[in-house]
Design a protein around this motif. Structure first.
Motif, short mmCIF file in Angstrom:
data_model
loop_
_atom_site.label_atom_id
_atom_site.label_comp_id
_atom_site.label_asym_id
_atom_site.label_seq_id
_atom_site.Cartn_x
_atom_site.Cartn_y
_atom_site.Cartn_z
N SER A 125 -42.79 8.20 21.18
CA SER A 125 -42.60 7.94 19.75
C SER A 125 -41.14 8.06 19.36
CB SER A 125 -43.41 8.93 18.91
OG SER A 125 -44.77 8.75 19.16
N LEU A 126 -40.47 9.09 19.89
CA LEU A 126 -39.04 9.25 19.63
C LEU A 126 -38.28 8.02 20.13
CD1 LEU A 126 -36.52 10.99 18.90
CD2 LEU A 126 -36.61 11.90 21.22
N TRP A 127 -38.61 7.62 21.35
CA TRP A 127 -37.94 6.47 21.96
C TRP A 127 -38.23 5.19 21.17
CZ3 TRP A 127 -34.05 5.14 24.60
CH2 TRP A 127 -34.00 3.95 25.32
N SER B 123 -38.32 11.02 12.61
CA SER B 123 -39.56 11.08 11.82
C SER B 123 -40.75 10.64 12.70
CB SER B 123 -39.47 10.27 10.53
OG SER B 123 -39.15 8.94 10.81
N SER B 124 -40.52 9.67 13.61
CA SER B 124 -41.59 9.30 14.53
C SER B 124 -41.94 10.48 15.43
CB SER B 124 -41.17 8.11 15.40
OG SER B 124 -41.27 6.92 14.67
N LEU B 125 -40.91 11.17 15.92
CA LEU B 125 -41.14 12.34 16.78
C LEU B 125 -41.95 13.40 16.03
CD1 LEU B 125 -40.44 14.02 19.39
CD2 LEU B 125 -38.48 14.89 18.11
N CYS C 214 -38.96 -0.09 5.23
CA CYS C 214 -40.32 -0.24 5.76
C CYS C 214 -40.39 0.00 7.26
CB CYS C 214 -40.86 -1.64 5.48
SG CYS C 214 -40.23 -2.36 4.00
N ILE C 215 -39.26 -0.20 7.97
CA ILE C 215 -39.29 -0.05 9.43
C ILE C 215 -39.75 1.36 9.79
CG2 ILE C 215 -37.89 0.03 11.52
CD1 ILE C 215 -35.96 -1.93 10.10
N ILE C 216 -39.24 2.36 9.03
CA ILE C 216 -39.48 3.75 9.40
C ILE C 216 -40.95 4.11 9.27
CG2 ILE C 216 -38.80 6.12 8.95
CD1 ILE C 216 -36.24 4.93 7.66
N MET C 217 -41.50 3.79 8.10
CA MET C 217 -42.91 4.11 7.90
C MET C 217 -43.78 3.23 8.80
SD MET C 217 -44.58 5.24 4.55
CE MET C 217 -46.29 5.73 4.43
N GLY C 218 -43.33 1.99 9.01
CA GLY C 218 -44.05 1.09 9.91
C GLY C 218 -44.21 1.69 11.29
N GLN D 243 -46.30 11.42 6.11
CA GLN D 243 -45.23 10.62 6.73
C GLN D 243 -44.07 10.43 5.77
OE1 GLN D 243 -47.33 7.03 7.70
NE2 GLN D 243 -48.46 7.98 9.38
N THR D 244 -44.38 10.12 4.51
CA THR D 244 -43.32 9.92 3.52
C THR D 244 -42.51 11.20 3.34
OG1 THR D 244 -44.88 8.47 2.43
CG2 THR D 244 -42.87 8.98 1.24
N LEU D 245 -43.21 12.32 3.31
CA LEU D 245 -42.53 13.61 3.16
C LEU D 245 -41.55 13.85 4.31
CD1 LEU D 245 -42.52 16.44 1.67
CD2 LEU D 245 -44.11 17.16 3.44
N ILE D 246 -42.02 13.57 5.53
CA ILE D 246 -41.18 13.79 6.71
C ILE D 246 -39.96 12.85 6.67
CG2 ILE D 246 -41.11 13.52 9.22
CD1 ILE D 246 -44.14 14.38 9.16
#
Lengths: 205, 210
Positions: A131-133, A56-58, A113-117, A76-79
């Motif tokens: 971002s992926l890394w 999702s960061s990628l 929260c980590i993911i959206m953070g 972001q939430t959608l992804i």
């Protein structure tokens, strides 16, 4: 964003240790408490979170310049939801037993929260590969702490590790270790130990 | 084009949502057969477990299930195990948050439970969801079926070892789920005693395999 060091080594150290999502930022706690009584479930859950955080960061980073600012969090939430549902479908199809024992927690990765953070704090302002890394290493930081907690909970709660009997048969399992409250104690101990080591190193805590 | 404008935003959201939802439905479509097969195996495994047959691999489940005489439409199953006939029936009952589905197996003279297995439930994880745990389900193994209703009530410790009293240890903190299980099981006993159902089960064992 100039105040973030984007060298791979710095990102790795930051996410695994100096600002570990669990014991420094204290994010993603509900799943840390819920799934950690069996190592196998914990590992699958953590791999799921790592996968979702990384991709999702990628994705956020790849499409960031087309995202209108005011709807960026919705996007972001959608992804994130997209990748979580992919994980859910994959588990249902190929690991049905684990899917069943994780139950609602897979879907709840969305609320981690980590993911959206990471999407908001890093991916939104950095290139795709860092971002992926960053996402993958944040997931790994989460995984590391969860696995430590799960080792203690499974060993003392069931006498097993990954389902294999480790402690002698006459060992009396600590029922509390199987139940959520024990994760509070263990998480507290992990944070305590982590911060103590960090203070000794003289790093800003 | 103004990236912050309303039209751009609406079109962007529409396209992004469409793309991701489209990809999801493709993935769902690609795995749907496998998921259905898994659900079918889980159901067959539940019937076997309720009857007291332990199975490991999916192949073993399907092979063992081949020996069960089944009326799939009525959800009735019968099988000879160690010289005695065991009947099983799928149930659907109201739990606290949603339907609880499962299988109850009894001996052919309806004198005792052979076992009970939950297929799906939406009970609160850690509370009502504990009906899925071994200690709860194992209480039904070999429990005598009383002439009156059974009782699911919270007792001390894990499980009620007395197999003759028609009492099953409920779940502390999940009284509503325990009550649901009590009424589901009692309803099932009534259904097994229904002459039509009993007739169908007898027909299954005498060769009339649907």
């Amino acid at each position: 964003m100039s105040d973030i060091d984007t060298r791979p080594g710095a990102i790795l150290k930051n996410n695994l240790w100096t600002s570990n999502p669990i014991f420094m930022q204290v994010l993603g706690i509900c799943s840390a408490l819920a799934v950690t009584n069996l190592l196998t479930n914990t590992a699958i859950m953590a791999i799921g979170v790592t996968f979702v955080t990384g991709l999702s960061s990628l994705t956020v980073s790849l499409i960031k310049k087309w995202i209108p600012r005011k709807v960026r969090m919705i996007v972001q939430t959608l992804i994130i939801a997209f990748y979580v549902i992919i994980v859910d479908i994959a588990l249902k199809a190929y690991l049905p037993e684990i899917s069943r024992s994780l139950g609602p927690y897979v879907g709840l990765i969305i609320t981690n929260c980590i993911i959206m953070g990471r999407a908001e704090a890093f991916a939104q302002s950095n290139d795709p590969l860092p971002s992926l890394w960053d996402g993958l290493t944040s997931g790994a930081g989460y995984m590391g702490v969860l696995m430590v907690i799960a080792v203690f909970r499974e060993l003392l709660g069931f006498g097993t590790l990954f389902g294999y009997q480790i402690l002698p048969a006459n060992f009396v399992p600590w029922t509390i270790m199987v139940m959520p409250p024990s994760a509070f104690f263990l998480l507290g101990i992990v944070i305590w130990v982590g911060k103590s080591i960090m203070n000794r190193e003289g790093a800003p805590a | 084009m103004n990236k912050e404008g309303t039209i751009y935003t609406v079109v962007f959201i529409f396209l992004v949502s469409f793309l991701f939802v489209f990809l999801l439905s493709m993935t769902n479509q690609a795995t749907i057969e496998q998921v259905e097969l898994n659900n079918e195996i889980a159901r067959q495994r539940a019937v076997l477990t309720a009857m007291g047959i332990e199975t490991e691999s999916p192949d073993e489940v399907q092979q063992e299930f081949g020996n069960v005489r089944a009326d799939e439409n009525a959800g009735l199953f019968a099988r000879e195990i160690d010289g005695r006939t065991v009947y099983a029936r799928e149930f659907v009952g109201a739990g606290l948050w949603g339907a609880i589905t499962g299988v109850i197996a009894v001996t052919d003279d309806l004198s005792e439970f052979v076992g009970m297995e939950i297929v799906s439930d939406n009970e609160t994880p850690g509370l009502g969801g504990r009906i899925n745990e071994g200690w709860f389900k194992e209480q039904f193994r070999g429990e005598e079926i009383p002439t009156g209703p059974i009782t699911v009530t919270a007792l001390e410790g894990d499980g009620d070892p007395d197999r003759t009293n028609g009492i099953v240890d409920g779940i502390t903190g999940a009284t509503r789920t325990s009550d649901s299980m009590e009424s589901i099981v009692n309803q099932e006993i009534e259904t097994f005693r229904d002459p039509d159902v009993l007739e169908s089960l007898r027909n299954l064992t005498t060769g009339g395999n649907a």
